[in-house]
Structure formats: C-alpha cells, structure tokens
Design a protein around this motif. Structure first.
Motif, PDB file in Angstrom:
ATOM      1  N   ARG A 199     120.752  24.499 -27.373  1.00  0.00           N
ATOM      2  CA  ARG A 199     120.267  23.640 -26.291  1.00  0.00           C
ATOM      3  C   ARG A 199     120.217  24.459 -25.004  1.00  0.00           C
ATOM      4  N   ALA A 200     119.102  25.114 -24.760  1.00  0.00           N
ATOM      5  CA  ALA A 200     118.970  26.050 -23.652  1.00  0.00           C
ATOM      6  C   ALA A 200     118.293  25.450 -22.420  1.00  0.00           C
ATOM      7  N   ALA A 201     117.776  24.233 -22.513  1.00  0.00           N
ATOM      8  CA  ALA A 201     117.079  23.628 -21.369  1.00  0.00           C
ATOM      9  C   ALA A 201     117.375  22.135 -21.272  1.00  0.00           C
ATOM     10  N   PRO A 202     118.654  21.753 -21.287  1.00  0.00           N
ATOM     11  CA  PRO A 202     118.968  20.324 -21.239  1.00  0.00           C
ATOM     12  C   PRO A 202     118.489  19.692 -19.939  1.00  0.00           C
ATOM     13  N   GLY A 203     117.853  18.540 -20.065  1.00  0.00           N
ATOM     14  CA  GLY A 203     117.392  17.791 -18.905  1.00  0.00           C
ATOM     15  C   GLY A 203     116.075  18.245 -18.321  1.00  0.00           C
ATOM     16  N   LEU A 204     115.529  19.355 -18.794  1.00  0.00           N
ATOM     17  CA  LEU A 204     114.262  19.845 -18.256  1.00  0.00           C
ATOM     18  C   LEU A 204     113.100  19.359 -19.114  1.00  0.00           C
ATOM     19  N   THR A 205     111.925  19.220 -18.471  1.00  0.00           N
ATOM     20  CA  THR A 205     110.729  18.790 -19.195  1.00  0.00           C
ATOM     21  C   THR A 205     109.547  19.665 -18.789  1.00  0.00           C
ATOM     22  N   GLY A 206     108.497  19.598 -19.588  1.00  0.00           N
ATOM     23  CA  GLY A 206     107.230  20.248 -19.262  1.00  0.00           C
ATOM     24  C   GLY A 206     107.350  21.734 -19.011  1.00  0.00           C
ATOM     25  N   ASP A 207     106.640  22.198 -17.964  1.00  0.00           N
ATOM     26  CA  ASP A 207     106.606  23.627 -17.654  1.00  0.00           C
ATOM     27  C   ASP A 207     107.986  24.184 -17.304  1.00  0.00           C
ATOM     28  N   ASP A 208     108.811  23.404 -16.614  1.00  0.00           N
ATOM     29  CA  ASP A 208     110.157  23.870 -16.264  1.00  0.00           C
ATOM     30  C   ASP A 208     110.982  24.124 -17.527  1.00  0.00           C
ATOM     31  N   ARG A 209     110.863  23.231 -18.490  1.00  0.00           N
ATOM     32  CA  ARG A 209     111.589  23.378 -19.756  1.00  0.00           C
ATOM     33  C   ARG A 209     111.138  24.635 -20.483  1.00  0.00           C
ATOM     34  N   MET A 210     109.835  24.808 -20.627  1.00  0.00           N
ATOM     35  CA  MET A 210     109.323  25.946 -21.376  1.00  0.00           C
ATOM     36  C   MET A 210     109.655  27.263 -20.673  1.00  0.00           C
ATOM     37  N   ALA A 211     109.645  27.271 -19.327  1.00  0.00           N
ATOM     38  CA  ALA A 211     110.018  28.476 -18.589  1.00  0.00           C
ATOM     39  C   ALA A 211     111.489  28.840 -18.836  1.00  0.00           C
TER      40      ALA A 211
END
Length: 156
Positions: free
Chosen positions: A100-112
């Motif tokens: 779980r490397a991007a908890p709480g993030l979505t869209g472009d922020d998550r993928m970055a």
C-alpha cells in the motif's frame, strides 16, 4: 469442521506468517525489509549475533543461508519467512502481496506516488511488469512489479 474458540465461543484470531520459497533467502529478506520498512529478525535468546546462535546450534557455514526472516519493528504486520528451495519459480503467483504505497491518494497524485515508489524499488532490484491505469469507480490504478527472484507483487 471444528474451530478453536476462545472464552466466549468465538473463533480466535490467528497470527499470519507469509513464507517465500527462495534461492537466496538472505538477499530476498533484505529486499523485502527495504520495501516494507521491516527489519531482519534478531537472533534467538541471549545471542548477540546470528553467527553466534548458529555456531551454538551446530549449523555449518554452508547451511547458514537456508532461511531468513523479517519482522515489522512495530509488531503490527506479519512476519515474512524466506526458505531456501532447490527449484526456481515456475509460474505466476497464486497469492501476492499488495504494498500500500499511496493510501488516500487518487488519480494522477496516486499514480505519481506509485511511480516514485516503483523507481525506488527497481533500484533495490525489483522488475517493473505492468501499469494499470485508474478505471473508476472500482479501479484506482496500480503497478505490478516482481521481486529479485520473480515473485509478483502490486504497488497499490
């Protein structure tokens, strides 16, 4: 089917250990410790080092990389155990870890965030396998990587 129960008749929770078959348990343990922020499990009892413990157990030098383990320093996550096996990986994993490397993030922020973590892990020896773009409402997007011995895992 019978279940082991506690005082109130409920099924008792079990601890989980995740076991990896490996060609080089020590190296794979070090990789996963870096990925997860875990640490190598310390030696048993009052031993100052694993070499001292293995000497006392009579384990010859050529057998000292037969197994290794890493643990969550906070005690919350499962122990990961790595055991030497003679055969290499044969097929796709039926079970894999989602990191779980991007908890709480979505869209472009998550993928970055996932891409940044993938870069770090590739530098440690991981191989990048695939990118799955976000596909709302259920698909948040993730990356598929493999550890140095070819075990697939996801950055989620």
């Amino acid at each position: 089917m019978t279940h082991q129960t506690g005082d109130e008749g409920a099924v008792m929770a079990r601890e989980v250990q995740v076991t990896f078959d490996a060609a080089d348990p020590a190296s794979l343990a070090a990789f996963w410790a870096d990925v997860l922020g875990y640490e190598l499990q310390g030696p048993p009892g009052d031993f100052d080092s694993w070499d001292a413990a293995l000497d006392a157990m009579g384990v010859p030098p050529e057998r000292r990389n037969d197994a290794s383990a890493v643990v969550d320093p906070k005690g919350a996550g499962p122990r990961l155990f790595f055991q030497r096996v003679p055969e290499g990986k044969q097929a796709k994993n039926r079970v894999h870890l989602d990191v779980r490397a991007a908890p709480g993030l979505t869209g472009d922020d998550r993928m970055a965030a996932l891409e940044a973590e993938a870069e770090r892990l590739v530098a440690l020896g991981a191989t990048r396998l695939a990118r799955h773009e976000p596909a709302p409402p259920l698909g948040a997007g993730h990356l598929v990587l493999a550890d140095p011995e070819g075990n697939e895992f996801c950055l989620d």
